[in-house]
Design a protein around this motif. Structure first.
Motif, PDB file in Angstrom:
ATOM      1  N   GLN A   1       0.833  -1.204   0.000  1.00 33.76           N
ATOM      2  CA  GLN A   1       0.000   0.000   0.000  1.00 33.76           C
ATOM      3  C   GLN A   1       0.865   1.251   0.000  1.00 33.76           C
ATOM      4  N   LEU A   2       1.953   1.212   0.741  1.00 36.38           N
ATOM      5  CA  LEU A   2       2.881   2.331   0.826  1.00 36.38           C
ATOM      6  C   LEU A   2       3.514   2.617  -0.538  1.00 36.38           C
ATOM      7  N   LEU A   3       3.967   1.557  -1.199  1.00 30.80           N
ATOM      8  CA  LEU A   3       4.629   1.720  -2.496  1.00 30.80           C
ATOM      9  C   LEU A   3       3.663   2.144  -3.595  1.00 30.80           C
ATOM     10  N   ALA A   4       2.386   1.874  -3.404  1.00 30.41           N
ATOM     11  CA  ALA A   4       1.380   2.245  -4.400  1.00 30.41           C
ATOM     12  C   ALA A   4       0.927   3.695  -4.250  1.00 30.41           C
ATOM     13  N   ASP A   5       1.295   4.335  -3.162  1.00 32.58           N
ATOM     14  CA  ASP A   5       0.880   5.713  -2.873  1.00 32.58           C
ATOM     15  C   ASP A   5       1.784   6.694  -3.610  1.00 32.58           C
ATOM     16  N   THR A   6       1.298   7.268  -4.697  1.00 33.57           N
ATOM     17  CA  THR A   6       2.123   8.154  -5.515  1.00 33.57           C
ATOM     18  C   THR A   6       2.338   9.527  -4.878  1.00 33.57           C
ATOM     19  N   GLU A   7       1.648   9.790  -3.776  1.00 40.41           N
ATOM     20  CA  GLU A   7       1.912  11.027  -3.037  1.00 40.41           C
ATOM     21  C   GLU A   7       3.247  10.926  -2.306  1.00 40.41           C
ATOM     22  N   ARG A   8       3.740   9.720  -2.203  1.00 48.26           N
ATOM     23  CA  ARG A   8       5.026   9.476  -1.547  1.00 48.26           C
ATOM     24  C   ARG A   8       6.106   9.251  -2.606  1.00 48.26           C
ATOM     25  N   HIS A   9       7.167  10.041  -2.540  1.00 48.20           N
ATOM     26  CA  HIS A   9       8.281   9.845  -3.469  1.00 48.20           C
ATOM     27  C   HIS A   9       9.053   8.615  -3.009  1.00 48.20           C
ATOM     28  N   LEU A  10       9.303   7.717  -3.942  1.00 54.92           N
ATOM     29  CA  LEU A  10       9.975   6.459  -3.637  1.00 54.92           C
ATOM     30  C   LEU A  10      11.441   6.509  -4.064  1.00 54.92           C
ATOM     31  N   TYR A  11      12.332   6.197  -3.124  1.00 57.04           N
ATOM     32  CA  TYR A  11      13.775   6.121  -3.401  1.00 57.04           C
ATOM     33  C   TYR A  11      14.215   4.671  -3.180  1.00 57.04           C
ATOM     34  N   VAL A  12      15.138   4.197  -4.023  1.00 56.47           N
ATOM     35  CA  VAL A  12      15.598   2.814  -3.950  1.00 56.47           C
ATOM     36  C   VAL A  12      17.120   2.776  -3.991  1.00 56.47           C
ATOM     37  N   VAL A  13      17.718   1.897  -3.171  1.00 54.80           N
ATOM     38  CA  VAL A  13      19.179   1.768  -3.169  1.00 54.80           C
ATOM     39  C   VAL A  13      19.564   0.349  -2.745  1.00 54.80           C
ATOM     40  N   GLY A  14      20.692  -0.129  -3.264  1.00 44.84           N
ATOM     41  CA  GLY A  14      21.192  -1.443  -2.887  1.00 44.84           C
ATOM     42  C   GLY A  14      22.677  -1.403  -2.625  1.00 44.84           C
ATOM     43  N   GLY A  15      23.209  -2.508  -2.149  1.00 42.59           N
ATOM     44  CA  GLY A  15      24.624  -2.590  -1.839  1.00 42.59           C
ATOM     45  C   GLY A  15      25.420  -3.186  -2.987  1.00 42.59           C
ATOM     46  N   ARG A  16      26.623  -3.604  -2.691  1.00 44.55           N
ATOM     47  CA  ARG A  16      27.523  -4.123  -3.728  1.00 44.55           C
ATOM     48  C   ARG A  16      26.920  -5.341  -4.425  1.00 44.55           C
ATOM     49  N   ILE A  17      26.333  -6.251  -3.655  1.00 39.02           N
ATOM     50  CA  ILE A  17      25.733  -7.450  -4.228  1.00 39.02           C
ATOM     51  C   ILE A  17      24.265  -7.231  -4.574  1.00 39.02           C
ATOM     52  N   THR A  18      23.564  -6.461  -3.771  1.00 44.95           N
ATOM     53  CA  THR A  18      22.111  -6.299  -3.932  1.00 44.95           C
ATOM     54  C   THR A  18      21.711  -5.131  -4.823  1.00 44.95           C
ATOM     55  N   ARG A  19      22.688  -4.474  -5.446  1.00 47.45           N
ATOM     56  CA  ARG A  19      22.353  -3.352  -6.337  1.00 47.45           C
ATOM     57  C   ARG A  19      21.466  -3.809  -7.485  1.00 47.45           C
ATOM     58  N   SER A  20      21.676  -5.034  -7.961  1.00 51.20           N
ATOM     59  CA  SER A  20      20.851  -5.547  -9.056  1.00 51.20           C
ATOM     60  C   SER A  20      19.408  -5.744  -8.607  1.00 51.20           C
ATOM     61  N   ASN A  21      19.195  -6.150  -7.352  1.00 56.07           N
ATOM     62  CA  ASN A  21      17.834  -6.290  -6.819  1.00 56.07           C
ATOM     63  C   ASN A  21      17.148  -4.932  -6.742  1.00 56.07           C
ATOM     64  N   ALA A  22      17.909  -3.933  -6.283  1.00 55.44           N
ATOM     65  CA  ALA A  22      17.370  -2.575  -6.186  1.00 55.44           C
ATOM     66  C   ALA A  22      17.035  -2.035  -7.569  1.00 55.44           C
ATOM     67  N   ASP A  23      17.912  -2.305  -8.536  1.00 54.70           N
ATOM     68  CA  ASP A  23      17.709  -1.822  -9.896  1.00 54.70           C
ATOM     69  C   ASP A  23      16.469  -2.450 -10.522  1.00 54.70           C
ATOM     70  N   TYR A  24      16.249  -3.725 -10.240  1.00 56.55           N
ATOM     71  CA  TYR A  24      15.073  -4.419 -10.761  1.00 56.55           C
ATOM     72  C   TYR A  24      13.792  -3.792 -10.211  1.00 56.55           C
ATOM     73  N   LEU A  25      13.769  -3.567  -8.894  1.00 57.12           N
ATOM     74  CA  LEU A  25      12.596  -2.946  -8.272  1.00 57.12           C
ATOM     75  C   LEU A  25      12.363  -1.552  -8.838  1.00 57.12           C
ATOM     76  N   PHE A  26      13.444  -0.784  -8.980  1.00 54.94           N
ATOM     77  CA  PHE A  26      13.334   0.579  -9.517  1.00 54.94           C
ATOM     78  C   PHE A  26      12.761   0.571 -10.929  1.00 54.94           C
ATOM     79  N   ASN A  27      13.305  -0.280 -11.810  1.00 54.49           N
ATOM     80  CA  ASN A  27      12.858  -0.297 -13.206  1.00 54.49           C
ATOM     81  C   ASN A  27      11.368  -0.557 -13.331  1.00 54.49           C
ATOM     82  N   HIS A  28      10.859  -1.480 -12.521  1.00 55.98           N
ATOM     83  CA  HIS A  28       9.440  -1.809 -12.611  1.00 55.98           C
ATOM     84  C   HIS A  28       8.555  -0.765 -11.944  1.00 55.98           C
TER      85      HIS A  28
END
Length: 291
Positions: free
Chosen positions: A131-158
């Protein structure tokens, strides 16, 4: 196969409702400074929680340990696992049985990770985050670490396709203060961090939390220190027969969230996807089906 036994933290959380008032008080102290709080002497821990030493022993047994020393040993094993180096991880999975194909062995480990992750998943928390992520009144920021950057990038792209106001933080921590300038109480920061936990991500979460940002953490079964600053934390099992941890169980949660957010915003998302496809057609980035 590596053990998927519950961490001490998970045992405390599972037994919380059945604990006495004094034991809940002790459990709170253990969770506030986890796991280090439980590695101090029994007298110091009892004093910090304002309970008796017999209470500490009784609670350790309720959690399934023979006594407080066994509980501490479990905590020490967790700390050792959290800082384990890639080479050591591989050594722990070496087996003599050559009859099983590597892909079968790996798949079985990953399936075990997913099954236990789902068993421990707080579904009400999942719904709240969706519900939080679906709320467009909230700006969403995404970040990952050295190994998890690809997971963060996947979430961001979608998420960027499904809804507006989504930002992927740059790879360099040096530029993160520029993103923090625009974060406030209406912002959501999603962080991916698994062992060996990254100090700069922890600092980012602390500063963001101080600014009133809602922090969502994706981490492993032991839990990144970022959990102290997070409003919501998803734990997933990550051990696999490799020098590297597997993030497939984390990705399962992430992709399900993407599907849930898209469903919640389907009419708006549909328009965005259709418009995006028109741009792809105009710029000829992808081949046409008619080609």
């Amino acid at each position: 196969m590596a053990s998927v036994a519950k961490t001490v933290k998970q045992r405390i959380q599972d037994e919380l409702e059945g604990l006495t008032r004094s034991e809940r008080q002790l459990g709170s102290v253990l969770l506030q400074d986890y796991p280090m709080g439980g590695l101090q002497s029994i007298t110091k821990l009892a004093a910090a929680a304002q309970v008796s030493t017999p209470t500490v022993i009784r609670m350790a047994r309720k959690l399934g340990f023979d006594g407080f020393p066994a509980l501490q040993e479990a905590l020490r094993e967790e700390v050792a696992a959290q800082i384990q180096k890639p080479i050591s991880k591989r050594d722990a999975w070496i087996v003599d049985d050559e009859t099983e194909h590597p892909i079968t062995r790996f798949a079985q480990a990953v399936w075990t990770n997913m099954r236990h992750t789902l068993e421990r998943l707080d579904k009400s928390m999942f719904d709240a985050v969706a519900q939080l992520l679906a709320d467009t009144e909230r700006h969403l920021y995404v970040v990952g670490g050295r190994i998890t950057r690809s997971n963060a990038d996947y979430l961001f792209n979608h998420m960027q396709i499904i809804r507006p106001n989504v930002t992927m933080l740059g790879n360099s921590a040096n530029v993160w203060p520029q993103y923090l300038l625009d974060m406030d109480e209406s912002s959501v920061l999603v962080i991916f961090d698994i062992r060996r936990y990254e100090a700069h991500l922890e600092k980012l979460a602390q500063v963001a939390s101080d600014r009133g940002v809602t922090v969502v953490l994706f981490t492993d079964q032991w839990g990144s220190p970022i959990g102290k600053s997070a409003n919501y934390t998803f734990h997933a099992l990550v051990e696999a027969p490799s020098s590297w941890d597997s993030t497939i169980a984390l990705q399962l949660i992430s992709e399900t969230l993407i599907a849930e957010v898209q469903e919640a915003r389907w009419e708006e998302s549909k328009e965005r996807i259709e418009e995006l496809e028109r741009y792809f057609s105009t710029t000829r980035i992808f081949r046409s089906h008619e080609a």
